[in-house]
Design a protein around this motif. Structure first.
Motif, PDB file in Angstrom:
ATOM      1  N   TYR A   1       0.783  -1.225   0.000  1.00 36.52           N
ATOM      2  CA  TYR A   1       0.000   0.000   0.000  1.00 36.52           C
ATOM      3  C   TYR A   1       0.819   1.282   0.000  1.00 36.52           C
ATOM      4  O   TYR A   1       0.242   2.366  -0.064  1.00 36.52           O
ATOM      5  CB  TYR A   1      -0.944  -0.002   1.214  1.00 36.52           C
TER       6      TYR A   1
ATOM      7  N   GLU B   1      -9.156  -3.915   4.104  1.00 39.27           N
ATOM      8  CA  GLU B   1      -8.561  -3.093   3.064  1.00 39.27           C
ATOM      9  C   GLU B   1      -8.862  -1.621   3.367  1.00 39.27           C
ATOM     10  O   GLU B   1      -9.968  -1.293   3.844  1.00 39.27           O
ATOM     11  CB  GLU B   1      -9.101  -3.478   1.695  1.00 39.27           C
ATOM     12  N   PRO B   2      -7.936  -0.725   3.100  1.00 42.39           N
ATOM     13  CA  PRO B   2      -8.106   0.682   3.511  1.00 42.39           C
ATOM     14  C   PRO B   2      -9.361   1.339   2.966  1.00 42.39           C
ATOM     15  O   PRO B   2      -9.912   2.245   3.600  1.00 42.39           O
ATOM     16  CB  PRO B   2      -6.840   1.352   2.963  1.00 42.39           C
ATOM     17  N   TRP B   3      -9.829   0.908   1.822  1.00 45.70           N
ATOM     18  CA  TRP B   3     -11.006   1.526   1.201  1.00 45.70           C
ATOM     19  C   TRP B   3     -12.313   0.901   1.709  1.00 45.70           C
ATOM     20  O   TRP B   3     -13.380   1.380   1.398  1.00 45.70           O
ATOM     21  CB  TRP B   3     -10.924   1.393  -0.311  1.00 45.70           C
TER      22      TRP B   3
ATOM     23  N   PHE C   1     -13.022   9.034   4.542  1.00 42.22           N
ATOM     24  CA  PHE C   1     -12.086   8.234   5.333  1.00 42.22           C
ATOM     25  C   PHE C   1     -11.895   8.883   6.697  1.00 42.22           C
ATOM     26  O   PHE C   1     -12.195  10.066   6.900  1.00 42.22           O
ATOM     27  CB  PHE C   1     -10.746   8.071   4.608  1.00 42.22           C
TER      28      PHE C   1
ATOM     29  N   TYR D   1     -12.109   5.798  14.158  1.00 43.74           N
ATOM     30  CA  TYR D   1     -11.745   4.652  13.313  1.00 43.74           C
ATOM     31  C   TYR D   1     -11.828   3.362  14.120  1.00 43.74           C
ATOM     32  O   TYR D   1     -12.367   2.352  13.650  1.00 43.74           O
ATOM     33  CB  TYR D   1     -10.342   4.856  12.750  1.00 43.74           C
TER      34      TYR D   1
ATOM     35  N   GLU E   1      -3.485  -0.710  11.556  1.00 45.13           N
ATOM     36  CA  GLU E   1      -4.421  -0.618  10.441  1.00 45.13           C
ATOM     37  C   GLU E   1      -4.685   0.839  10.050  1.00 45.13           C
ATOM     38  O   GLU E   1      -4.761   1.176   8.870  1.00 45.13           O
ATOM     39  CB  GLU E   1      -5.751  -1.272  10.831  1.00 45.13           C
TER      40      GLU E   1
ATOM     41  N   TYR F   1      -2.203   2.440   7.776  1.00 44.72           N
ATOM     42  CA  TYR F   1      -2.375   2.059   6.370  1.00 44.72           C
ATOM     43  C   TYR F   1      -3.598   2.726   5.759  1.00 44.72           C
ATOM     44  O   TYR F   1      -3.602   3.062   4.563  1.00 44.72           O
ATOM     45  CB  TYR F   1      -2.456   0.534   6.249  1.00 44.72           C
ATOM     46  N   HIS F   2      -4.632   2.890   6.554  1.00 46.68           N
ATOM     47  CA  HIS F   2      -5.822   3.617   6.111  1.00 46.68           C
ATOM     48  C   HIS F   2      -5.443   5.021   5.653  1.00 46.68           C
ATOM     49  O   HIS F   2      -5.839   5.477   4.571  1.00 46.68           O
ATOM     50  CB  HIS F   2      -6.811   3.666   7.281  1.00 46.68           C
TER      51      HIS F   2
ATOM     52  N   HIS G   1      -3.128   5.049   2.471  1.00 46.98           N
ATOM     53  CA  HIS G   1      -3.881   4.818   1.233  1.00 46.98           C
ATOM     54  C   HIS G   1      -4.607   6.087   0.780  1.00 46.98           C
ATOM     55  O   HIS G   1      -4.541   6.468  -0.392  1.00 46.98           O
ATOM     56  CB  HIS G   1      -4.894   3.694   1.432  1.00 46.98           C
ATOM     57  N   HIS G   2      -5.285   6.738   1.722  1.00 52.17           N
ATOM     58  CA  HIS G   2      -6.109   7.892   1.367  1.00 52.17           C
ATOM     59  C   HIS G   2      -5.303   9.178   1.233  1.00 52.17           C
ATOM     60  O   HIS G   2      -5.707  10.090   0.496  1.00 52.17           O
ATOM     61  CB  HIS G   2      -7.223   8.071   2.393  1.00 52.17           C
TER      62      HIS G   2
END
Length: 470
Positions: free
Chosen positions: A100, A132-134, A143, A150, A278, A281-282, A285-286
Motif C-alpha cells: 500500500y 482493506e483501507p477503502w 475516510f 476509526y 491498520e 495504512y488507512h 492509502h487515502h
C-alpha cells in the motif's frame, strides 16, 4: 487453466498459514512457481530492513522446500522479471498480495496493466491487513482522520478466520533458474552491526507464532499498564514479523480475541494497537503524501531545521539525555526500539531540536529491522505535530520527566547507556560494537553534556509554534 502454472510473486507475505493468495492457489489445483524479486523498489529500502528481509526470504525458502517447491530468486525490474518467467514456464497467471505504500502501488498498478495487456491473468489479494483501507468509511462515505472514531468503527467488524497452512504444494516439472540469495549481499550495508543485531531477531513463521503464544500466555494480562515501560518485557514484539508477513494479521487478531474472551485483562488494549497499525495504512492509502510531506499542509511554513550537528548527536545516541540516548542505542543493538522510547526520541528531535521529522523518519527507515512504511510515517508525523493527532503541538515530551515516570529505576537507561554504570552490561557495550567505526565511540569516554537545556528547548519550540500561528 487447471494445468497452467501460476507465478506467485512473494513480497511481504513470507508465511504459509493465513495466506489468502496461497490458499487460493492451492484450491485452484494449478502448479505454482513462487518467486521473490529484488527489484529497484525493494532495493531502495534501508540497510537494516534489507538485511532483515534477507533472513526472512531464506527462512521462507526452507519452508517451501518442505512442501516440495522452490522459491525462485530473480533480480531486476518486476515487470521484466515476471514477463521472463511467464515465457520460461508458460504460466497463465501472476498473483501477489497487495502492498500500500506509494512506490509499491505505482509499480503494481503498472505491472497489472501490462500483464493483462499481454493476455496474462494478473490478480492481487488481501493479506497484509485486517481490512482493506477503502473498506472502512465514515458515515458520509469518506475516510477517518482521527484514530478513536476509526477504532470504534472497526472493532466490531468481522474478520475472516485465517486459512491453515497447506500440507503440500504442486510445483512445475522444470524449474526456472534462480539467483543465489548470498550473491545479493543484502546485509552488506549493515557492516559489523549485523552480527550484533542478529541474536535479537525472531525469524520465520514458527518463531513468530511462538512469540505470539508466549505473549498471550503472560505479558498480555498487564499489557495496558506495562506497554509503556521499556525496561520490562511487556509487549508482543511482533512488529518485525508483521512487517515481513511472517505471521498473518488475522491469526494475531483472532488469538487476541480469544485472549480477551478468556478474560485476560490487557487483550482489548492489544487489539486496539493492532487497529492503530491498520489506521496507519488507512491514512497512507487515502493520503499517500503522509510518507514524504506534512500531513497537515499548514505545517509547510513551520521553520523546521534541516540536518545539523545536533541531529548527528541524536543519531549517534550522544545527546546527553539518557532516555533519548538509550532509545537510539537500543535500536543499534537490537534492531528495534520500544514504542514509548520512539515517542521520546522523536519528540526530542522534532521539538527540542526543532529538526524536521523527515530527518528522523529517514534514519529510522535505515536502522529499524521492523521498519514499516505506514507506521513509520504516521508515528513521526504524530509526534512532530504535523500529522493525524488530535492533541495540540504544545505537547512536548520531557525526556527527564518521561524517564522518571516510565523508567524510575533506570533499568532501561543503564541497560543501553554504558557511561551511566561503573560496570556496564553486555548490551550497553554492544552498542560500541554495532555502530560505524567512523563514529569513533568508545565505552571509556565521558558521557556528553546535553545538546540543549530541556526547558530552553521546549520554550523555543513553543515560540516557533506561536510565530507560525501569529
Amino acid at each position: 487453466m487447471s494445468e497452467t502454472a501460476l507465478i506467485l510473486w512473494l513480497r511481504r507475505d513470507l508465511r504459509l498459514g493465513d495466506q489468502p493468495m496461497l490458499a487460493a492457489a492451492v484450491a485452484s489445483g494449478r502448479p505454482v512457481v513462487p518467486v521473490f524479486i529484488l527489484d529497484p523498489e525493494t532495493e531502495a529500502i534501508g540497510a537494516a530492513p534489507t538485511w532483515r528481509l534477507g533472513l526472512s526470504v531464506a527462512a521462507f525458502a526452507k519452508a517451501l522446500e518442505g512442501l516440495g517447491v522452490r522459491l525462485v530468486l530473480r533480480r531486476g525490474p518486476a515487470l521484466e522479471v515476471l514477463r521472463a518467467l511467464v515465457a520460461e514456464t508458460g504460466a497463465g497467471g501472476v498473483w501477489w498480495s497487495r502492498l500500500y505504500d506509494p512506490a509499491s502501488v505505482a509499480r503494481d498498478t503498472a505491472v497489472k496493466a501490462a500483464l493483462k495487456g499481454d493476455g496474462v491473468e494478473a490478480r492481487s489479494f488481501a493479506g497484509h491487513l485486517l481490512h482493506e483501507p477503502w473498506e472502512v468509511e465514515t458515515g458520509t462515505g469518506g475516510f477517518y482522520r482521527v484514530f478513536t472514531p476509526y477504532w470504534k468503527a472497526t472493532r466490531g467488524l468481522g474478520v475472516a478466520a485465517p486459512e491453515p497452512a497447506p500440507k503440500a504444494l504442486r510445483g512445475v516439472e522444470r524449474w526456472p533458474a534462480s539467483d543465489r540469495l548470498e550473491d545479493w549481499s543484502l546485509g552488506a550495508a549493515m557492516n559489523r552491526g549485523a552480527s550484533v543485531v542478529l541474536s535479537y531477531q525472531a525469524v520465520g513463521e514458527a518463531a513468530a507464532r511462538a512469540k505470539l503464544s508466549a505473549f498471550l500466555d503472560g505479558p498480555v494480562a498487564r499489557y495496558s499498564e506495562m506497554r509503556d515501560y521499556p525496561g520490562v518485557a511487556g509487549t508482543s514484539r511482533l512488529s518485525e514479523n508483521l512487517t515481513y508477513g511472517e505471521i498473518g494479521i488475522r491469526e494475531v487478531w483472532h488469538a487476541g480475541l480469544r485472549a480477551r474472551d478468556e478474560g485476560r485483562a490487557g487483550a482489548e488494549s492489544f487489539l486496539r494497537e493492532l487497529a492503530w497499525r491498520e489506521f496507519s495504512y488507512h491514512l497512507m492509502h487515502h493520503t499517500p503524501q503522509i510518507t514524504s510531506a506534512n500531513w497537515r499542509p499548514e505545517w509547510d511554513s513551520f521553520p523546521w531545521r534541516g540536518d545539523s550537528e545536533a541531529a548527528e548527536r541524536w543519531r549517534r545516541g550522544m545527546t546527553g539525555e539518557p532516555f533519548v540516548d538509550a532509545a537510539m542505542r537500543e535500536m543499534y543493538v537490537t534492531g528495534t526500539m520500544h514504542n514509548r522510547a520512539r515517542m521520546i526520541a522523536g519528540s526530542y528531535l522534532t521539538k527540542h531540536l526543532l529538526t524536521h521529522w523527515k530527518v528522523g523518519l529517514d534514519w529510522f527507515a535505515d536502522c529499524l529491522t521492523d521498519w514499516d512504511p505506514a507506521a513509520n510515517a504516521m508515528g513521526w508525523q504524530w509526534v512532530a505535530g504535523s500529522g493525524p493527532d488530535a492533541a495540540p503541538y504544545f505537547r512536548v515530551f520531557n525526556p527527564a520527566g518521561q524517564a522518571e515516570k516510565f523508567d524510575k529505576d533506570a533499568r532501561y537507561r543503564r541497560r543501553f547507556v554504558a557511561e551511566l554504570s561503573k560496570s556496564p552490561g553486555p548490551e550497553a557495550l554492544a552498542f560500541f560494537e554495532a555502530v560505524p567505526r567512523s563514529w569513533r565511540l568508545r565505552p571509556d569516554q565521558s558521557y556528553p553534556k546535553p545538546v540543549v537545556d530541556l526547558a530552553a528547548g521546549r520554550a523555543a519550540a513553543l515560540a516557533a509554534y506561536g510565530a507560525r500561528n501569529a
